[in-house]
Write a protein that holds these residues in place. Sequence first.
Motif, PDB file in Angstrom:
ATOM      1  N   ARG A  16      37.864  -9.947   0.557  1.00  0.00           N
ATOM      2  CA  ARG A  16      37.688  -8.595   0.021  1.00  0.00           C
ATOM      3  C   ARG A  16      37.456  -7.562   1.117  1.00  0.00           C
ATOM      4  O   ARG A  16      37.904  -6.426   1.021  1.00  0.00           O
ATOM      5  CB  ARG A  16      36.498  -8.561  -0.936  1.00  0.00           C
ATOM      6  N   THR A  17      36.698  -7.965   2.151  1.00  0.00           N
ATOM      7  CA  THR A  17      36.356  -7.001   3.190  1.00  0.00           C
ATOM      8  C   THR A  17      35.992  -7.718   4.481  1.00  0.00           C
ATOM      9  O   THR A  17      35.606  -8.889   4.466  1.00  0.00           O
ATOM     10  CB  THR A  17      35.181  -6.101   2.743  1.00  0.00           C
ATOM     11  N   PHE A  18      36.140  -6.993   5.572  1.00  0.00           N
ATOM     12  CA  PHE A  18      35.757  -7.496   6.896  1.00  0.00           C
ATOM     13  C   PHE A  18      34.654  -6.585   7.413  1.00  0.00           C
ATOM     14  O   PHE A  18      34.825  -5.364   7.499  1.00  0.00           O
ATOM     15  CB  PHE A  18      36.958  -7.467   7.839  1.00  0.00           C
ATOM     16  N   HIS A  19      33.512  -7.184   7.753  1.00  0.00           N
ATOM     17  CA  HIS A  19      32.331  -6.390   8.084  1.00  0.00           C
ATOM     18  C   HIS A  19      31.872  -6.645   9.515  1.00  0.00           C
ATOM     19  O   HIS A  19      31.726  -7.794   9.938  1.00  0.00           O
ATOM     20  CB  HIS A  19      31.195  -6.730   7.120  1.00  0.00           C
ATOM     21  N   LEU A  20      31.656  -5.568  10.265  1.00  0.00           N
ATOM     22  CA  LEU A  20      31.113  -5.658  11.609  1.00  0.00           C
ATOM     23  C   LEU A  20      29.594  -5.515  11.563  1.00  0.00           C
ATOM     24  O   LEU A  20      29.067  -4.622  10.898  1.00  0.00           O
ATOM     25  CB  LEU A  20      31.682  -4.548  12.495  1.00  0.00           C
ATOM     26  N   SER A  21      28.898  -6.384  12.259  1.00  0.00           N
ATOM     27  CA  SER A  21      27.437  -6.304  12.346  1.00  0.00           C
ATOM     28  C   SER A  21      27.020  -6.180  13.804  1.00  0.00           C
ATOM     29  O   SER A  21      27.580  -6.856  14.673  1.00  0.00           O
ATOM     30  CB  SER A  21      26.771  -7.539  11.747  1.00  0.00           C
ATOM     31  N   PRO A  22      26.035  -5.333  14.096  1.00  0.00           N
ATOM     32  CA  PRO A  22      25.566  -5.213  15.478  1.00  0.00           C
ATOM     33  C   PRO A  22      24.720  -6.404  15.891  1.00  0.00           C
ATOM     34  O   PRO A  22      24.080  -7.048  15.059  1.00  0.00           O
ATOM     35  CB  PRO A  22      24.724  -3.927  15.454  1.00  0.00           C
ATOM     36  N   LEU A  23      24.729  -6.696  17.154  1.00  0.00           N
ATOM     37  CA  LEU A  23      23.885  -7.744  17.719  1.00  0.00           C
ATOM     38  C   LEU A  23      22.418  -7.365  17.537  1.00  0.00           C
ATOM     39  O   LEU A  23      22.027  -6.232  17.802  1.00  0.00           O
ATOM     40  CB  LEU A  23      24.202  -7.900  19.210  1.00  0.00           C
ATOM     41  N   MET A  24      21.617  -8.319  17.064  1.00  0.00           N
ATOM     42  CA  MET A  24      20.170  -8.101  16.955  1.00  0.00           C
ATOM     43  C   MET A  24      19.500  -8.773  18.140  1.00  0.00           C
ATOM     44  O   MET A  24      19.654  -9.978  18.356  1.00  0.00           O
ATOM     45  CB  MET A  24      19.638  -8.659  15.635  1.00  0.00           C
ATOM     46  N   LYS A  25      18.748  -7.995  18.892  1.00  0.00           N
ATOM     47  CA  LYS A  25      18.133  -8.502  20.123  1.00  0.00           C
ATOM     48  C   LYS A  25      16.846  -9.256  19.809  1.00  0.00           C
ATOM     49  O   LYS A  25      15.747  -8.869  20.188  1.00  0.00           O
ATOM     50  CB  LYS A  25      17.870  -7.338  21.083  1.00  0.00           C
ATOM     51  N   MET A  26      17.019 -10.354  19.081  1.00  0.00           N
ATOM     52  CA  MET A  26      15.915 -11.216  18.710  1.00  0.00           C
ATOM     53  C   MET A  26      16.368 -12.658  18.847  1.00  0.00           C
ATOM     54  O   MET A  26      17.564 -12.954  18.800  1.00  0.00           O
ATOM     55  CB  MET A  26      15.470 -10.957  17.261  1.00  0.00           C
TER      56      MET A  26
END
Length: 347
Positions: free
Chosen positions: A209-219
Amino acid sequence: MESYAELRRQKYGTDLRGKYVRFIEHIHDLVRSGEVERLSAPLSVYWAITGRCNLRCEHCYASKLHSYSTIEIDLKRAKKIVDLLYQINIAELIIEGGEPTLYTGFIELLYYIKSKGIPVTILSNGTCMTDDIVECINNSLDEFDIVQVSIDGNRNSCDAIRGEGVYEKVIDSIKKIKNHVKVNCVVTAENIDSIPELCDTLFAMPNIRTFHLSPLMKMGRGKFQKMPTFQKAQMLLKNLKERYGSWVSGTAIPDSIILSKQRVFDDESKNIKLGCCAGRSKMYINEEGKAFSCEFLQDKKGIILLEEEFNKVWLNNWNEQASNARKVSLKMKEKGKFIPFCADMEI
């Protein structure tokens, strides 16, 4: 060039799920901004039904939060929690882990959740989709539900981050799921150049349905990975939007970083709403069945669901945090600048 804030603004679909998600996010935005102090019950509940995971991804932020323990809630009690969530009329249940499909009673629990009509999002790494699990997903999920699987770049990039052979396993799993797939990709400095190739492959698959970009979490292990530059992230999103339109969503740079660099809520950042929904419109449940206002606050005392009356838990236990989160949200709006509201937020 179109502003990055406009590019990263989620454009939900016109199908039933798209409309429903848009409604839910609108309510959360009212809470984030401080316009609404608190809901009478959580709208969205995140539930890590198991801490077990079969992968050790290079960028995993959850490695800070989970011990990969084999301890998990028994199915009978899990069903009672589902009954409770149904009674308080939550709008969506996000099932996660660890890797949720490793939960011993995953199939029976998913059928039970859907028998109550609760909209579901399953967050999975996509590598443990047995034929029985795929059959359960295809038979039980409806137009409001989604299975979000993770692929971080093309074959080489994904396998370097997640483990050898992972890319192929996930692609095989996606092909078996009928029409409920969302692909999530965490963007790092190392995999950003491989993402256009990945999109070309996935766009040809009609059940995504969709392609989602997620930012890197610095944890967790993610703390040791590098984010892409703002300029490179901006160009990636611009090019993907031009090619695929609203099929692409998300962002490669955390909103907090965008706002902290700009310092003001100007035209560039008008679509970014920051604030904390924890204990105000969202709740988290861990693999032991303990409730927290947020998954990042598991160092606090958790509330064992079903041993205390829920309304008292929701309205009394997180009062101070909810009040402080709203104050910060209102202050950001008043002063027109970003103010950190989470101890774990790195900018």
